[in-house]
Design a protein around this motif. Sequence first.
Motif, PDB file in Angstrom:
ATOM      1  N   ASP A  28       0.844  -1.194   0.000  1.00  0.00           N
ATOM      2  CA  ASP A  28       0.000   0.000   0.000  1.00  0.00           C
ATOM      3  C   ASP A  28       0.881   1.246   0.000  1.00  0.00           C
ATOM      4  O   ASP A  28       2.099   1.172  -0.191  1.00  0.00           O
ATOM      5  CB  ASP A  28      -0.962  -0.019   1.190  1.00  0.00           C
ATOM      6  CG  ASP A  28      -0.234   0.005   2.539  1.00  0.00           C
ATOM      7  OD1 ASP A  28       0.979   0.319   2.577  1.00  0.00           O
ATOM      8  OD2 ASP A  28      -0.881  -0.288   3.564  1.00  0.00           O
ATOM      9  N   GLY A  29       0.288   2.389   0.229  1.00  0.00           N
ATOM     10  CA  GLY A  29       1.033   3.638   0.187  1.00  0.00           C
ATOM     11  C   GLY A  29       2.102   3.754   1.248  1.00  0.00           C
ATOM     12  O   GLY A  29       3.016   4.579   1.127  1.00  0.00           O
ATOM     13  N   GLN A  30       2.017   2.928   2.299  1.00  0.00           N
ATOM     14  CA  GLN A  30       3.011   2.946   3.365  1.00  0.00           C
ATOM     15  C   GLN A  30       3.983   1.769   3.280  1.00  0.00           C
ATOM     16  O   GLN A  30       4.719   1.502   4.226  1.00  0.00           O
ATOM     17  CB  GLN A  30       2.304   2.931   4.729  1.00  0.00           C
ATOM     18  CG  GLN A  30       1.400   4.131   4.961  1.00  0.00           C
ATOM     19  CD  GLN A  30       2.167   5.442   4.873  1.00  0.00           C
ATOM     20  OE1 GLN A  30       3.245   5.577   5.454  1.00  0.00           O
ATOM     21  NE2 GLN A  30       1.620   6.406   4.135  1.00  0.00           N
ATOM     22  N   GLY A  31       3.959   1.065   2.146  1.00  0.00           N
ATOM     23  CA  GLY A  31       4.880  -0.055   1.963  1.00  0.00           C
ATOM     24  C   GLY A  31       4.459  -1.321   2.686  1.00  0.00           C
ATOM     25  O   GLY A  31       5.244  -2.269   2.775  1.00  0.00           O
ATOM     26  N   ARG A  32       3.206  -1.376   3.183  1.00  0.00           N
ATOM     27  CA  ARG A  32       2.739  -2.550   3.918  1.00  0.00           C
ATOM     28  C   ARG A  32       2.012  -3.507   2.973  1.00  0.00           C
ATOM     29  O   ARG A  32       1.448  -3.091   1.964  1.00  0.00           O
ATOM     30  CB  ARG A  32       1.805  -2.118   5.050  1.00  0.00           C
ATOM     31  CG  ARG A  32       2.494  -1.249   6.103  1.00  0.00           C
ATOM     32  CD  ARG A  32       1.503  -0.641   7.057  1.00  0.00           C
ATOM     33  NE  ARG A  32       0.520   0.200   6.366  1.00  0.00           N
ATOM     34  CZ  ARG A  32      -0.234   1.116   6.962  1.00  0.00           C
ATOM     35  NH1 ARG A  32      -0.115   1.314   8.265  1.00  0.00           N
ATOM     36  NH2 ARG A  32      -1.097   1.830   6.270  1.00  0.00           N
ATOM     37  N   TYR A  33       2.014  -4.788   3.353  1.00  0.00           N
ATOM     38  CA  TYR A  33       1.325  -5.782   2.531  1.00  0.00           C
ATOM     39  C   TYR A  33       0.687  -6.836   3.423  1.00  0.00           C
ATOM     40  O   TYR A  33       1.059  -7.018   4.591  1.00  0.00           O
ATOM     41  CB  TYR A  33       2.296  -6.462   1.559  1.00  0.00           C
ATOM     42  CG  TYR A  33       3.272  -7.394   2.232  1.00  0.00           C
ATOM     43  CD1 TYR A  33       2.961  -8.739   2.434  1.00  0.00           C
ATOM     44  CD2 TYR A  33       4.502  -6.925   2.694  1.00  0.00           C
ATOM     45  CE1 TYR A  33       3.844  -9.591   3.071  1.00  0.00           C
ATOM     46  CE2 TYR A  33       5.389  -7.773   3.333  1.00  0.00           C
ATOM     47  CZ  TYR A  33       5.056  -9.103   3.515  1.00  0.00           C
ATOM     48  OH  TYR A  33       5.923  -9.943   4.159  1.00  0.00           O
ATOM     49  N   GLN A  34      -0.279  -7.540   2.859  1.00  0.00           N
ATOM     50  CA  GLN A  34      -0.893  -8.702   3.505  1.00  0.00           C
ATOM     51  C   GLN A  34      -1.308  -9.656   2.401  1.00  0.00           C
ATOM     52  O   GLN A  34      -1.949  -9.258   1.426  1.00  0.00           O
ATOM     53  CB  GLN A  34      -2.110  -8.302   4.339  1.00  0.00           C
ATOM     54  CG  GLN A  34      -2.841  -9.498   4.955  1.00  0.00           C
ATOM     55  CD  GLN A  34      -3.989  -9.078   5.854  1.00  0.00           C
ATOM     56  OE1 GLN A  34      -3.816  -8.233   6.734  1.00  0.00           O
ATOM     57  NE2 GLN A  34      -5.168  -9.662   5.631  1.00  0.00           N
ATOM     58  N   VAL A  35      -0.940 -10.921   2.545  1.00  0.00           N
ATOM     59  CA  VAL A  35      -1.285 -11.911   1.533  1.00  0.00           C
ATOM     60  C   VAL A  35      -1.565 -13.240   2.226  1.00  0.00           C
ATOM     61  O   VAL A  35      -0.865 -13.618   3.171  1.00  0.00           O
ATOM     62  CB  VAL A  35      -0.153 -12.044   0.479  1.00  0.00           C
ATOM     63  CG1 VAL A  35       1.149 -12.463   1.121  1.00  0.00           C
ATOM     64  CG2 VAL A  35      -0.545 -13.011  -0.623  1.00  0.00           C
ATOM     65  N   THR A  36      -2.617 -13.922   1.771  1.00  0.00           N
ATOM     66  CA  THR A  36      -3.023 -15.208   2.342  1.00  0.00           C
ATOM     67  C   THR A  36      -2.799 -16.305   1.317  1.00  0.00           C
ATOM     68  O   THR A  36      -3.200 -16.166   0.152  1.00  0.00           O
ATOM     69  CB  THR A  36      -4.501 -15.173   2.760  1.00  0.00           C
ATOM     70  OG1 THR A  36      -4.678 -14.153   3.757  1.00  0.00           O
ATOM     71  CG2 THR A  36      -4.932 -16.507   3.335  1.00  0.00           C
ATOM     72  N   VAL A  37      -2.149 -17.398   1.748  1.00  0.00           N
ATOM     73  CA  VAL A  37      -1.833 -18.498   0.837  1.00  0.00           C
ATOM     74  C   VAL A  37      -2.137 -19.823   1.520  1.00  0.00           C
ATOM     75  O   VAL A  37      -2.314 -19.889   2.745  1.00  0.00           O
ATOM     76  CB  VAL A  37      -0.350 -18.466   0.401  1.00  0.00           C
ATOM     77  CG1 VAL A  37      -0.046 -17.200  -0.380  1.00  0.00           C
ATOM     78  CG2 VAL A  37       0.575 -18.598   1.607  1.00  0.00           C
ATOM     79  N   SER A  38      -2.192 -20.883   0.713  1.00  0.00           N
ATOM     80  CA  SER A  38      -2.406 -22.241   1.219  1.00  0.00           C
ATOM     81  C   SER A  38      -1.166 -23.075   0.918  1.00  0.00           C
ATOM     82  O   SER A  38      -1.011 -23.573  -0.203  1.00  0.00           O
ATOM     83  CB  SER A  38      -3.635 -22.878   0.561  1.00  0.00           C
ATOM     84  OG  SER A  38      -4.804 -22.158   0.877  1.00  0.00           O
ATOM     85  N   PRO A  39      -0.261 -23.232   1.864  1.00  0.00           N
ATOM     86  CA  PRO A  39       0.928 -24.054   1.610  1.00  0.00           C
ATOM     87  C   PRO A  39       0.552 -25.530   1.535  1.00  0.00           C
ATOM     88  O   PRO A  39      -0.239 -26.022   2.347  1.00  0.00           O
ATOM     89  CB  PRO A  39       1.822 -23.764   2.817  1.00  0.00           C
ATOM     90  CG  PRO A  39       0.886 -23.336   3.896  1.00  0.00           C
ATOM     91  CD  PRO A  39      -0.255 -22.649   3.216  1.00  0.00           C
ATOM     92  N   PHE A  40       1.083 -26.227   0.564  1.00  0.00           N
ATOM     93  CA  PHE A  40       0.725 -27.636   0.389  1.00  0.00           C
ATOM     94  C   PHE A  40       1.758 -28.574   0.995  1.00  0.00           C
ATOM     95  O   PHE A  40       1.501 -29.766   1.141  1.00  0.00           O
ATOM     96  CB  PHE A  40       0.531 -27.958  -1.098  1.00  0.00           C
ATOM     97  CG  PHE A  40       1.562 -27.338  -2.000  1.00  0.00           C
ATOM     98  CD1 PHE A  40       2.762 -27.960  -2.251  1.00  0.00           C
ATOM     99  CD2 PHE A  40       1.308 -26.106  -2.590  1.00  0.00           C
ATOM    100  CE1 PHE A  40       3.702 -27.386  -3.078  1.00  0.00           C
ATOM    101  CE2 PHE A  40       2.250 -25.519  -3.428  1.00  0.00           C
ATOM    102  CZ  PHE A  40       3.458 -26.163  -3.671  1.00  0.00           C
ATOM    103  N   TRP A  41       2.949 -28.061   1.320  1.00  0.00           N
ATOM    104  CA  TRP A  41       3.968 -28.832   2.017  1.00  0.00           C
ATOM    105  C   TRP A  41       4.590 -27.962   3.094  1.00  0.00           C
ATOM    106  O   TRP A  41       4.590 -26.726   3.001  1.00  0.00           O
ATOM    107  CB  TRP A  41       5.082 -29.295   1.069  1.00  0.00           C
ATOM    108  CG  TRP A  41       4.678 -30.398   0.145  1.00  0.00           C
ATOM    109  CD1 TRP A  41       4.063 -31.567   0.466  1.00  0.00           C
ATOM    110  CD2 TRP A  41       4.865 -30.429  -1.270  1.00  0.00           C
ATOM    111  NE1 TRP A  41       3.849 -32.331  -0.653  1.00  0.00           N
ATOM    112  CE2 TRP A  41       4.335 -31.657  -1.735  1.00  0.00           C
ATOM    113  CE3 TRP A  41       5.423 -29.553  -2.195  1.00  0.00           C
ATOM    114  CZ2 TRP A  41       4.356 -32.022  -3.075  1.00  0.00           C
ATOM    115  CZ3 TRP A  41       5.447 -29.917  -3.524  1.00  0.00           C
ATOM    116  CH2 TRP A  41       4.913 -31.138  -3.955  1.00  0.00           C
ATOM    117  N   GLY A  42       5.149 -28.612   4.079  1.00  0.00           N
ATOM    118  CA  GLY A  42       5.895 -27.867   5.073  1.00  0.00           C
ATOM    119  C   GLY A  42       7.270 -27.507   4.546  1.00  0.00           C
ATOM    120  O   GLY A  42       7.831 -28.190   3.690  1.00  0.00           O
ATOM    121  N   GLY A  43       7.812 -26.399   5.042  1.00  0.00           N
ATOM    122  CA  GLY A  43       9.132 -25.973   4.595  1.00  0.00           C
ATOM    123  C   GLY A  43       9.231 -24.466   4.554  1.00  0.00           C
ATOM    124  O   GLY A  43       8.733 -23.765   5.440  1.00  0.00           O
TER     125      GLY A  43
END
Length: 440
Positions: free
Chosen positions: A296-311
Amino acid sequence: MRKFVSAVAIAVGVAAGGLAPTAAQAASAAPAVLWASSVEEELGRIQVGVSADAGVASIKIHVISPATEQEVAVVDSFHLVNGTEQNGWWQADDAVILPELGAYRLDSEIIDADGVHVEQRSVGFLAYMVKMFFKDLKVTRTVSYDKRKVTASGRLMGRWPGTGDVKPVENFPIEFVTWYGNPADGVSGKVGHFALTTEVQYADEAGYLTTLWDDSRRFHLQAYADTQAPEVRLADTRITADLDRDTVINGEQVTLTGELSWKTPQEWRPMPDAPVYVSYCDTRDYCTLLGATSTDGQGRYQVTVSPFWGGTLRVSTYNPDPFVTTVTHVDKQVVVLDRTQFTDFFGERSAGGQVWLHGHLQFLNNSTPGQMPVDIQFSKDGTAGWHTVSSFDISYNPTNPEGYSFEAFLDEPGPGYWRATYAGSVTSFQSAVSAVVFVD
């Protein structure tokens, strides 16, 4: 980008290219001059290629003015520098001294050891020209985000034919070119000094320095020099990342949040509207993209993902500005547990008085552990005091759509509650607890 080469210089180069006679020429009984030109390192000196079956007795070269067609010099003192007297490369003992620069036609006379005398017209050209070059050349060695200009400086010099004198060349057009930038044009000044400045557009930008065509000095041969790309001091970038949780069940999501910033010449500042990528990376550092977003305008982000393996979850960004660190990333570790469940669990008292328990343990993500320890636990009231009565590995037990089957016959005279448990693995498999059954 422009690069000029004198047409006269090209013609001289072509003439000099025939250093070896053809088979037909070598077979000729009469002596012949096969080619003639200037010596590359000393343009006022003549060199010739001669074929003479009987051997060479004398060589005489007539230097003819291109303007008047009159003879301006005769050269008749040569020495063999390569080959034999039957087929050799000869150079004049001394350079020719002529009043004017130019491309002079060369005619020849040759006498072989048998006295055969042959005259030939236009066997080559004498490039009586100034050979220009750059001296004391310096190019800016480092550039940065706020200092992108590159300067090439030095002196333009010339080596005059005949005398071999080296002198500055003043007021001659010069161009400095970087491969993707705009050329910088200028002229040499006093004592041949020059300084040309242009701006680098890309990080690995080499270039060249060259003299341009000057119609009033057609017999000054082009000076040319490649220039190396300057070292780019990239502005640093950094990215932070936080996971809302570091252990999930296969199919569940995790959310990453953080900030992206870069170091300006003055201070660290947020990097707005920058791409952010989240990838899963295996132990070979091969990465698969899971999701992406922008700050965003302040350099912040948020993203949601579904990892399929650990690591490793790698959060990275890319900056197209060649003067800012191109790729920056941070790694976070996540544990992904494959799902397990007891699909059924039953118990009853056998005719012999033992407690018979049976059920199925299922692994839901197409992978199974090497060992599958199942614990059978008992509690008198079904809420507290659970303790393990029996443990066994079911990894070799029969399977069906409900999972791995198991059963146990246990000696327990009194009534109570029973359940099966699977401890799972802290890095690979989810733990599971069966339904609770009462056996009277």
